[in-house]
Write an enzyme that holds these catalytic residues in place. Sequence first.
Site, PDB file in Angstrom:
ATOM      1  N   ALA A  18       0.746  -1.329  -0.036  1.00  0.00           N
ATOM      2  CA  ALA A  18       0.091   0.057   0.089  1.00  0.00           C
ATOM      3  C   ALA A  18       0.991   1.163  -0.178  1.00  0.00           C
ATOM      4  O   ALA A  18       2.199   1.192   0.375  1.00  0.00           O
ATOM      5  CB  ALA A  18      -0.680   0.060   1.227  1.00  0.00           C
TER       6      ALA A  18
ATOM      7  N   SER B 218      -5.148  -3.678   7.566  1.00  0.00           N
ATOM      8  CA  SER B 218      -5.982  -2.255   7.593  1.00  0.00           C
ATOM      9  C   SER B 218      -5.242  -1.501   8.740  1.00  0.00           C
ATOM     10  O   SER B 218      -4.093  -1.844   8.895  1.00  0.00           O
ATOM     11  CB  SER B 218      -7.361  -2.804   7.878  1.00  0.00           C
ATOM     12  OG  SER B 218      -7.943  -1.791   7.767  1.00  0.00           O
TER      13      SER B 218
ATOM     14  N   TYR C 167      -6.873   7.887   3.253  1.00  0.00           N
ATOM     15  CA  TYR C 167      -6.238   6.541   3.425  1.00  0.00           C
ATOM     16  C   TYR C 167      -7.061   5.397   4.297  1.00  0.00           C
ATOM     17  O   TYR C 167      -7.030   4.433   3.999  1.00  0.00           O
ATOM     18  CB  TYR C 167      -4.770   6.758   3.999  1.00  0.00           C
ATOM     19  CG  TYR C 167      -4.151   5.436   4.779  1.00  0.00           C
ATOM     20  CD1 TYR C 167      -3.541   4.755   3.873  1.00  0.00           C
ATOM     21  CD2 TYR C 167      -4.225   5.186   5.898  1.00  0.00           C
ATOM     22  CE1 TYR C 167      -2.793   3.546   4.437  1.00  0.00           C
ATOM     23  CE2 TYR C 167      -3.640   4.167   6.516  1.00  0.00           C
ATOM     24  CZ  TYR C 167      -2.849   3.319   5.715  1.00  0.00           C
ATOM     25  OH  TYR C 167      -2.366   2.141   6.084  1.00  0.00           O
TER      26      TYR C 167
ATOM     27  N   LYS D 128      -8.773   2.011   3.261  1.00  0.00           N
ATOM     28  CA  LYS D 128      -8.761   0.880   4.056  1.00  0.00           C
ATOM     29  C   LYS D 128     -10.062   0.134   4.547  1.00  0.00           C
ATOM     30  O   LYS D 128     -10.388  -0.883   4.380  1.00  0.00           O
ATOM     31  CB  LYS D 128      -7.766   1.118   5.270  1.00  0.00           C
ATOM     32  CG  LYS D 128      -6.293   1.234   4.880  1.00  0.00           C
ATOM     33  CD  LYS D 128      -5.714   0.086   4.308  1.00  0.00           C
ATOM     34  CE  LYS D 128      -4.082   0.183   4.031  1.00  0.00           C
ATOM     35  NZ  LYS D 128      -3.621  -1.150   3.636  1.00  0.00           N
TER      36      LYS D 128
ATOM     37  N   ARG E  69       0.534  18.843  15.189  1.00  0.00           N
ATOM     38  CA  ARG E  69       0.028  18.624  13.934  1.00  0.00           C
ATOM     39  C   ARG E  69      -1.449  18.625  13.309  1.00  0.00           C
ATOM     40  O   ARG E  69      -2.228  18.368  14.336  1.00  0.00           O
ATOM     41  CB  ARG E  69       0.255  16.898  13.585  1.00  0.00           C
ATOM     42  CG  ARG E  69       0.958  16.616  12.334  1.00  0.00           C
ATOM     43  CD  ARG E  69       0.927  15.097  12.271  1.00  0.00           C
ATOM     44  NE  ARG E  69       2.241  14.588  12.354  1.00  0.00           N
ATOM     45  CZ  ARG E  69       2.501  13.344  12.419  1.00  0.00           C
ATOM     46  NH1 ARG E  69       1.506  12.331  12.422  1.00  0.00           N
ATOM     47  NH2 ARG E  69       3.693  12.962  12.478  1.00  0.00           N
TER      48      ARG E  69
END
Length: 309
Positions: free
Chosen positions: A79, A119, A144, A148, A268
Amino acid sequence: MESPVRGRTVLVTGGAGFVGSHLVDALVGDNDVRVLDDFSSGRRGHVDPGATVIEGDLREPEALRAATDGVELIFHEAAIVDVTESVDRPVETTDVNLTGGLAVLDAARRVDATVVLASSAAVYGRPEGLPIPETAPAEPRSPYGLQKRTLEEYARLYAELYDLSTVSLRYFNVYGPRQRGPYSGVVATFLEQARSGGPLTVEGDGEQSRDFVHVRDVVRANLLAAAAGEPGAAYNVGTGERTSIRELAAAVREAVDPEIGIVHREPRTGDVEHSLADVTRARERLGFEASYDLEAGLRTLLTDADRGG
Ligand code: UD1
């Protein structure tokens, strides 16, 4: 532990990558192992020479056919794992992570192979409570996570429609040897920073926390899921313990050099505050329990000789 996967013909997609190459290590002595990897982020040096390597993309029908012919079991680890990249390039990453993953499921259908899918805890998005059970709402907050999540749904559907044995494993924060590159996770980043004299870069106040699970435990969860996973089901793979980033920084300093400095950066954007797996289902139905706590796990990063550097 004796491996529950023996005497099988096995494919590991992404077998040159971080989790995939450790899986190959665990399988190769007892099984006929193939690796399908396009080497976009994986490394040849990380693949045990006992495995047969097929270089190619999941989306190339010929490569996928060559990789899956005669295979009984597939671990799908390939992935694009960078969440930020999925936000920047949703179409391209969906093509690899979802369309490529679906191609793997379909190839498995052709040869009637069991599939264990990698996953992610990213399927949960921002969790409502901790620890997070598999029954928590899955509301991904990145392409993302959605890729999944959707692939898990296809896996469930393939189990139902085609009676295919498919299992999804929702990895929490995986760390361990060979995790490197620009998107390597906070454990690898801190260790690299510590080794080059620091400082460690803590984003925000460092009170945010994660469930850090060692790659060797993730490998064991995969083997157990291949042997005992219920078709169509998803299982959390974590330790059931959480560690704050501040505590992680302290543990890394302790392990490498207590003199190393710490600097704080801006938090973040969109960062999840806390993440912690409810590990009950994996324990009860797969017999999986993590064996590395963070201290023991960090030690493997400092002391183990590792193939391929
Ligand atoms: C991780 C996974 C991601 C998955 C998500 C699901 C990794 C590399 N990423 O993302 O694939 O979708 O869980 O929940 O395992 N931090 C610092 N300093 C640094 C680097 C990070 O303080 O130098 C902090 C971050 O702000 C964050 C925490 O460490 O709060 C963890 O970051 P990271 O290792 O990138 O993982 P996740 O964002 O949890």
